[in-house]
Design an enzyme around this catalytic site. Sequence first.
Site, PDB file in Angstrom:
ATOM      1  N   SER A   1     -52.741  47.224  23.514  1.00  0.00           N
ATOM      2  CA  SER A   1     -52.334  48.049  22.745  1.00  0.00           C
ATOM      3  C   SER A   1     -51.719  47.676  21.422  1.00  0.00           C
ATOM      4  O   SER A   1     -51.204  46.571  21.382  1.00  0.00           O
ATOM      5  CB  SER A   1     -51.671  49.318  23.279  1.00  0.00           C
ATOM      6  OG  SER A   1     -51.034  49.860  22.235  1.00  0.00           O
TER       7      SER A   1
ATOM      8  N   LYS B   1     -59.599  54.051  18.581  1.00  0.00           N
ATOM      9  CA  LYS B   1     -61.452  54.109  19.111  1.00  0.00           C
ATOM     10  C   LYS B   1     -62.273  55.152  17.620  1.00  0.00           C
ATOM     11  O   LYS B   1     -62.735  54.774  17.845  1.00  0.00           O
ATOM     12  CB  LYS B   1     -61.136  54.142  20.679  1.00  0.00           C
ATOM     13  CG  LYS B   1     -60.802  53.991  21.364  1.00  0.00           C
ATOM     14  CD  LYS B   1     -60.681  52.189  20.574  1.00  0.00           C
ATOM     15  CE  LYS B   1     -59.551  50.516  21.707  1.00  0.00           C
ATOM     16  NZ  LYS B   1     -58.228  51.489  21.934  1.00  0.00           N
TER      17      LYS B   1
ATOM     18  N   CYS C   1     -49.557  57.777  16.857  1.00  0.00           N
ATOM     19  CA  CYS C   1     -49.073  57.332  17.394  1.00  0.00           C
ATOM     20  C   CYS C   1     -47.974  56.736  16.170  1.00  0.00           C
ATOM     21  O   CYS C   1     -49.183  55.915  15.189  1.00  0.00           O
ATOM     22  CB  CYS C   1     -49.356  56.015  18.696  1.00  0.00           C
ATOM     23  SG  CYS C   1     -49.890  56.823  19.793  1.00  0.00           S
TER      24      CYS C   1
ATOM     25  N   ASP D   1     -56.128  56.665  24.304  1.00  0.00           N
ATOM     26  CA  ASP D   1     -55.496  55.813  25.007  1.00  0.00           C
ATOM     27  C   ASP D   1     -53.663  55.834  25.939  1.00  0.00           C
ATOM     28  O   ASP D   1     -53.832  55.355  26.610  1.00  0.00           O
ATOM     29  CB  ASP D   1     -54.908  54.594  24.031  1.00  0.00           C
ATOM     30  CG  ASP D   1     -56.355  53.969  24.079  1.00  0.00           C
ATOM     31  OD1 ASP D   1     -57.245  54.757  23.721  1.00  0.00           O
ATOM     32  OD2 ASP D   1     -56.418  53.071  23.123  1.00  0.00           O
TER      33      ASP D   1
ATOM     34  N   CYS E   1     -52.557  62.605  18.693  1.00  0.00           N
ATOM     35  CA  CYS E   1     -53.192  62.913  17.824  1.00  0.00           C
ATOM     36  C   CYS E   1     -54.584  63.386  17.176  1.00  0.00           C
ATOM     37  O   CYS E   1     -55.285  63.030  15.965  1.00  0.00           O
ATOM     38  CB  CYS E   1     -54.274  61.114  18.093  1.00  0.00           C
ATOM     39  SG  CYS E   1     -53.136  60.040  18.902  1.00  0.00           S
TER      40      CYS E   1
ATOM     41  N   CYS F   1     -57.259  59.247  16.079  1.00  0.00           N
ATOM     42  CA  CYS F   1     -56.355  57.976  17.178  1.00  0.00           C
ATOM     43  C   CYS F   1     -57.280  57.073  17.754  1.00  0.00           C
ATOM     44  O   CYS F   1     -57.879  56.218  16.642  1.00  0.00           O
ATOM     45  CB  CYS F   1     -56.596  58.768  18.147  1.00  0.00           C
ATOM     46  SG  CYS F   1     -55.963  58.399  20.424  1.00  0.00           S
TER      47      CYS F   1
END
Length: 551
Positions: free
Chosen positions: A474, A127, A197, A84, A52, A125
Site C-alpha cells: 500500500s 485503483k 486517505c 483497499d 474515498c 480511491c
Amino acid sequence: MKKVLNKYSRRLTEDKSQGASQAMLYGTEMNDADMHKPQIGIGSVWYEGNTCNMHLNQLAQFVKDSVEKENLKGMRFNTIGVSDGISMGTDGMSYSLQSRDLIADSIETVMSAHWYDGLVSIPGCDKNMPGCMMALGRLNRPGFVIYGGTIQAGVMRGKPIDIVTAFQSYGACLSGQITEQERQETIKKACPGAGACGGMYTANTMACAIEALGMSLPFSSSTSATSVEKVQECDKAGETIKNLLELDIKPRDIMTRKAFENAMVLITVMGGSTNAVLHLLAMASSVDVDLSIDDFQEIANKTPVLADFKPSGKYVKANLHAIGGTPAVMKMLLKAGMLHGDCLTVTGKTLAENLENVADLPEDNTIIHKLDNPIKKTGHLQILKGNVAPEGSVAKITGKEGEIFEGVANVFDSEEEMVAAVETGKVKKGDVIVIRYEGPKGGPGMPEMLKPTSLIMGAGLGQDVALITDGRFSGGSHGFIVGHITPEAYEGGMIALLENGDKITIDAINNVINVDLSDQEIAQRKSKWRASKQKASRGTLKKYIKTVSSA
C-alpha cells in the site's frame, strides 16, 4: 463551417435508421434540442461504503450541471470500486488490483456502447485512478479526470492521525505501546469524513501523477474532498470539456512520453507509492507509450525526495494545499529544469502556461524541502535485481531506514501466516521477512501487504527487520520493504525456493537483492519445487489468473 462536436453521439441521435435508440433517449426526457447536443459521459466511481468514494455522486451532479450550462448533454453513469482500506488484510484484497481493470473495462464499455462524445471521470480511491485513466487512453475521446479529493486529518487528543495510524494501532497495542482503549479511540477518529486517505498513499500519488500528466485541472490533486475549491473544480468541467471538443484535444495528444516523465519526476519528489510503477506502466500501455521499470530507475537516479508526507513523514496532502498545492511544487521543479514545460494539458495550454501565475512555495515551509536540502538525494522508488528477483522488484527506500539490509530469511507462504507470527513473537530483529504466493497469479490479485508492515511498525520493529514479497505494498506502507518480486512464487520464481535461515542482502545503493546460495543449491531446490494449486477455481479471480501477466 461550424465544427461538429457530436461526431460520436450523432450516430444514434441523427440517423433515421436508429429510431429505437432515439425513442429510448426521448424516454429519458431528452427533447429535440438535446438530440443535437454533444453527449458527455460523467463516469463516477461512487459507492457508499468507503470514505474515498461516498461523496462522488454529489460531485457528479455538480459536473452534470456545469456540462449542461455549456449546451452539452451530461450522461451520468457509475462503475464499481474496491476499498483497499476496508479489504486490507483479508481475502478481499485479491479483488483490489483486478478492480482497476474492471473499472477501465466498464467505462470503455459504456462510452463505446452509447457513443458518448467525451468523458469526465470522477475517481476517488487507489485503483479508481489508473482505471479511469486507462479507459480515457483506450477511448481517446476528449476527456479528463476530476479527483474526488483528499480527506482531512483526524485528530486524537490534539494530535493529527490518519488511516495508517489506525492500521498501526493493533501492533502498537500488541507491543504495549498503547492501551486497548486508545486503540479504540484511534480507529474511531482516524477518518473524519469524505475523501481519500490523506498521506502520500496510492490515491494521492496517482492524483499527483495525473495532474503532472496534464489530464486533470491544476490543483485537482491537492484540493480536499469537502472543500469549496473541489466544487469550483466541478463547476469548470463544462467549459473544460467543451474546449477539448472544440480543439479536438484527445488523451493521446496529452499522455506523451514526456508527460509520463513529468509524472515520474513528481511522484518521486513527493515520495509516492510503489503502486505508481504498476499503474503508470498500465496507463502508458493504454496509449501505446513505451515505458518500463528501468525508466523509473533512471528518474530515481537523478531526482530527490523533497516532500515530508506520511507514511514516513509528518504531513498529509491537505497541508500542502494550504501552502500552494501541487502546482506550486511543479512550478519549483519547472524552474529547476526538472519538468517538460511544453507538454499539452486539458486546459488547452501547456504545463508551463498553467504554472505561469502560480504562487511560489513559501520560503519557510517545512513540507517541501528545498532542492539543496533533500530528504533523500535520489529517488525512494528503487528497482532491484539479483538472484532473488532476476526480472526485477520495486523497493520503497526513503533513506530513514538505511539503504542496505542484511539478514536471515523468515519465510511465510501467506500474509496470514506472517501476521500470526508477529502476534506470537516469532518475528525477530534481523529477520528478512519473506511473504510469498501473493503475486498476480498466486495471491491472486497481488494483494497489498499493509497489514504486515503496519504490524511491524506498530510493534517497533521498523528499523530492525526487512520485508520482501511477490505481492504489493500500500502507499501507506513504510520501512525497509521490497515488493513486486518477479518471477513470482506461483510461477516458480526464486522467492519460492527461499528457506528459513537463508542469508539475504538488500542493497538499494547498488540496486541488488541477493540470497547467499550457490547455483548448485538453487538448482537442487528448483528440481524439488512443485507448483501450488490455484486459489480461485471460479468467477472473476479465475479469469484474472488466466489473463494477468507478471508484475
